[in-house]
Design a protein around this motif. Structure first.
Motif, PDB file in Angstrom:
ATOM      1  N   MET A   1      29.721  65.385 -11.762  1.00  0.00           N
ATOM      2  CA  MET A   1      31.017  65.797 -11.235  1.00  0.00           C
ATOM      3  C   MET A   1      32.102  65.665 -12.292  1.00  0.00           C
ATOM      4  O   MET A   1      32.904  66.555 -12.513  1.00  0.00           O
ATOM      5  CB  MET A   1      31.399  64.917 -10.031  1.00  0.00           C
ATOM      6  N   ALA A   2      32.091  64.536 -12.983  1.00  0.00           N
ATOM      7  CA  ALA A   2      33.127  64.282 -13.980  1.00  0.00           C
ATOM      8  C   ALA A   2      33.035  65.272 -15.131  1.00  0.00           C
ATOM      9  O   ALA A   2      34.019  65.534 -15.809  1.00  0.00           O
ATOM     10  CB  ALA A   2      33.008  62.855 -14.508  1.00  0.00           C
ATOM     11  N   PHE A   3      31.842  65.807 -15.353  1.00  0.00           N
ATOM     12  CA  PHE A   3      31.655  66.712 -16.486  1.00  0.00           C
ATOM     13  C   PHE A   3      31.785  68.169 -16.098  1.00  0.00           C
ATOM     14  O   PHE A   3      31.523  69.050 -16.882  1.00  0.00           O
ATOM     15  CB  PHE A   3      30.291  66.467 -17.127  1.00  0.00           C
ATOM     16  N   GLN A   4      32.228  68.399 -14.856  1.00  0.00           N
ATOM     17  CA  GLN A   4      32.264  69.773 -14.381  1.00  0.00           C
ATOM     18  C   GLN A   4      33.149  70.664 -15.254  1.00  0.00           C
ATOM     19  O   GLN A   4      32.759  71.772 -15.609  1.00  0.00           O
ATOM     20  CB  GLN A   4      32.787  69.785 -12.945  1.00  0.00           C
ATOM     21  N   TRP A   5      34.308  70.101 -15.650  1.00  0.00           N
ATOM     22  CA  TRP A   5      35.232  70.885 -16.484  1.00  0.00           C
ATOM     23  C   TRP A   5      34.567  71.270 -17.794  1.00  0.00           C
ATOM     24  O   TRP A   5      34.779  72.335 -18.338  1.00  0.00           O
ATOM     25  CB  TRP A   5      36.510  70.096 -16.752  1.00  0.00           C
ATOM     26  N   PHE A   6      33.718  70.379 -18.288  1.00  0.00           N
ATOM     27  CA  PHE A   6      33.041  70.580 -19.558  1.00  0.00           C
ATOM     28  C   PHE A   6      32.097  71.774 -19.472  1.00  0.00           C
ATOM     29  O   PHE A   6      32.046  72.615 -20.349  1.00  0.00           O
ATOM     30  CB  PHE A   6      32.259  69.297 -19.878  1.00  0.00           C
ATOM     31  N   TYR A   7      31.395  71.856 -18.361  1.00  0.00           N
ATOM     32  CA  TYR A   7      30.473  72.973 -18.200  1.00  0.00           C
ATOM     33  C   TYR A   7      31.208  74.260 -17.860  1.00  0.00           C
ATOM     34  O   TYR A   7      30.777  75.345 -18.224  1.00  0.00           O
ATOM     35  CB  TYR A   7      29.411  72.644 -17.153  1.00  0.00           C
ATOM     36  N   ARG A   8      32.342  74.116 -17.179  1.00  0.00           N
ATOM     37  CA  ARG A   8      33.121  75.316 -16.868  1.00  0.00           C
ATOM     38  C   ARG A   8      33.664  75.959 -18.137  1.00  0.00           C
ATOM     39  O   ARG A   8      33.853  77.162 -18.195  1.00  0.00           O
ATOM     40  CB  ARG A   8      34.283  74.956 -15.925  1.00  0.00           C
ATOM     41  N   LEU A   9      33.894  75.109 -19.168  1.00  0.00           N
ATOM     42  CA  LEU A   9      34.333  75.653 -20.451  1.00  0.00           C
ATOM     43  C   LEU A   9      33.335  76.673 -20.983  1.00  0.00           C
ATOM     44  O   LEU A   9      33.672  77.539 -21.768  1.00  0.00           O
ATOM     45  CB  LEU A   9      34.468  74.525 -21.478  1.00  0.00           C
ATOM     46  N   GLY A  10      32.093  76.520 -20.538  1.00  0.00           N
ATOM     47  CA  GLY A  10      31.063  77.439 -20.978  1.00  0.00           C
ATOM     48  C   GLY A  10      31.124  78.773 -20.258  1.00  0.00           C
ATOM     49  O   GLY A  10      30.436  79.710 -20.616  1.00  0.00           O
ATOM     50  N   SER A  11      31.968  78.888 -19.224  1.00  0.00           N
ATOM     51  CA  SER A  11      32.078  80.155 -18.519  1.00  0.00           C
ATOM     52  C   SER A  11      33.076  81.054 -19.231  1.00  0.00           C
ATOM     53  O   SER A  11      34.265  80.757 -19.275  1.00  0.00           O
ATOM     54  CB  SER A  11      32.529  79.910 -17.079  1.00  0.00           C
ATOM     55  N   PRO A  12      32.596  82.156 -19.817  1.00  0.00           N
ATOM     56  CA  PRO A  12      33.470  83.016 -20.622  1.00  0.00           C
ATOM     57  C   PRO A  12      34.672  83.542 -19.855  1.00  0.00           C
ATOM     58  O   PRO A  12      35.790  83.565 -20.369  1.00  0.00           O
ATOM     59  CB  PRO A  12      32.554  84.169 -21.029  1.00  0.00           C
ATOM     60  N   LYS A  13      34.471  83.939 -18.605  1.00  0.00           N
ATOM     61  CA  LYS A  13      35.555  84.534 -17.832  1.00  0.00           C
ATOM     62  C   LYS A  13      36.683  83.526 -17.619  1.00  0.00           C
ATOM     63  O   LYS A  13      37.852  83.811 -17.814  1.00  0.00           O
ATOM     64  CB  LYS A  13      35.010  84.992 -16.477  1.00  0.00           C
ATOM     65  N   TRP A  14      36.276  82.311 -17.262  1.00  0.00           N
ATOM     66  CA  TRP A  14      37.243  81.252 -17.024  1.00  0.00           C
ATOM     67  C   TRP A  14      38.015  80.930 -18.294  1.00  0.00           C
ATOM     68  O   TRP A  14      39.230  80.809 -18.299  1.00  0.00           O
ATOM     69  CB  TRP A  14      36.484  80.012 -16.524  1.00  0.00           C
ATOM     70  N   PHE A  15      37.301  80.849 -19.396  1.00  0.00           N
ATOM     71  CA  PHE A  15      37.924  80.556 -20.687  1.00  0.00           C
ATOM     72  C   PHE A  15      38.900  81.659 -21.074  1.00  0.00           C
ATOM     73  O   PHE A  15      40.001  81.400 -21.550  1.00  0.00           O
ATOM     74  CB  PHE A  15      36.850  80.399 -21.765  1.00  0.00           C
ATOM     75  N   TYR A  16      38.481  82.902 -20.845  1.00  0.00           N
ATOM     76  CA  TYR A  16      39.306  84.047 -21.215  1.00  0.00           C
ATOM     77  C   TYR A  16      40.629  84.032 -20.454  1.00  0.00           C
ATOM     78  O   TYR A  16      41.702  84.235 -21.022  1.00  0.00           O
ATOM     79  CB  TYR A  16      38.543  85.342 -20.917  1.00  0.00           C
ATOM     80  N   GLU A  17      40.542  83.738 -19.165  1.00  0.00           N
ATOM     81  CA  GLU A  17      41.760  83.732 -18.355  1.00  0.00           C
ATOM     82  C   GLU A  17      42.700  82.596 -18.732  1.00  0.00           C
ATOM     83  O   GLU A  17      43.901  82.779 -18.873  1.00  0.00           O
ATOM     84  CB  GLU A  17      41.401  83.639 -16.868  1.00  0.00           C
TER      85      GLU A  17
END
Lengths: 58, 254
Positions: free
Chosen positions: B1-17
């Motif tokens: 759970m605590a690392f969720q943001w870390f893995y979300r960084l791997g989502s290109p769409k999220w990073f792009y926005e």
């Protein structure tokens, strides 16, 4: 300003050529680094938009 | 759970926005910091008692050199993240940052040579600091060449990650070269633990340009990453809608 006149400022105590060339080169490189990705993006978007339109027309 | 943001960084769409929202602020901050630092440094800082006005080259030389080294450390961290967690974005960051780091190393070397001429009487000496900085430039070239020479994306990413990690040994060598060896190069103007030996009028502009260069790096890196993401994800629907959106906004169809 620490210099007494504009010509003094340009002269940089006879080091003007060194100081201004260093700054010139530095800002040239900075602008190249900014311009390159912006132009590449523009080119890429144009090219992809053309491709998308071509594909939808088919 | 605590690392969720870390893995979300791997989502290109999220990073792009997210990066799209940061970019204007970062660009504005860059312009503000660099211009105020440079104007202050060139026109208002007092001349050096030994070097006269040639020391003003410091306000672009030092930030470029620091950025060149920090950027390399970042490449090594990206390399570790890529190898350990297999996050693809780490490879994108690595590939996008390497050319910027190489440019900054080149700027540091060239402005250093221009500063060296009036100060030491020579454009170049084979001295520990200068040589280790030149090696840094070659490490950057190596990473860029590896990244483009290997066609398989996965093996290219792995090779670059390993080279980045191995090469990071050069960074402490650069940092301590002025202490370990007798060198012409002056020692660090700044340290985290001590008060600078310069008057505030001299080091404050340097602090401004340094922060400005870091912001510049952040902004350029985001620009490059965003383009790379668009290219890598060109088949996804979010990229296609982004393409249509920008196309319609910029070039009205007749």
């Amino acid at each position: 300003m620490i210099f007494s006149s504009i010509s003094d400022f340009v002269d940089m105590g006879h080091h003007g050529l060194f100081v201004w060339s260093a700054y010139g080169i530095c800002f040239l490189v900075l602008s190249i680094n900014v311009a390159a990705p912006i132009l590449a993006r523009k080119r890429y978007l144009q090219q992809e938009a053309r491709r998308l339109r071509r594909e939808t027309e088919k | 759970m605590a690392f969720q943001w870390f893995y979300r960084l791997g989502s290109p769409k999220w990073f792009y926005e997210l990066s799209g929202r940061f970019l204007p602020w970062l660009s504005g901050l860059t312009v503000l910091l660099v211009i105020s630092g440079v104007v202050w440094g060139l026109a208002f800082a007092p001349p050096d008692y030994q070097q006269g006005n040639s020391f003003r080259i410091m306000y672009v030389h030092v930030p470029a050199a620091m950025l060149a080294q920090s950027c390399y450390v970042m490449l090594a961290i990206c390399g570790v993240v890529r190898l350990v967690w297999k996050i693809k974005l780490a490879d994108v960051v690595l590939q996008c940052a390497a050319p910027v780091g190489a440019w900054m190393t080149a700027v540091a070397l060239v402005t250093g040579a221009i500063w060296g001429k009036p100060t030491w009487g020579s454009w170049w000496v084979w001295d520990a600091r200068l040589t280790s900085m030149l090696i840094l430039l070659f490490l950057y070239f190596g990473i860029i060449a590896l990244g483009s020479a290997i066609t398989n994306r996965n093996s290219a990413a792995q090779a670059c990650a390993i080279l980045a990690i191995v090469g990071v040994i050069n960074i402490p060598i650069i940092k301590y070269s002025v202490e370990w060896w007798n060198t012409l190069h002056q020692s660090a103007s700044f340290s985290l633990t001590e008060k600078p030996a310069m008057p505030a009028d001299m080091w404050l502009p340097l602090l401004l340009t340094m922060l400005g260069f870091y912001c510049f790096f952040g902004a350029v890196l985001l620009l490059r990453i965003r383009l790379e993401l668009l290219k890598r994800e060109s088949r996804t629907s979010w990229v296609q809608s982004e393409i249509l959106k920008s196309h319609l906004a910029g070039y009205p169809r007749g």
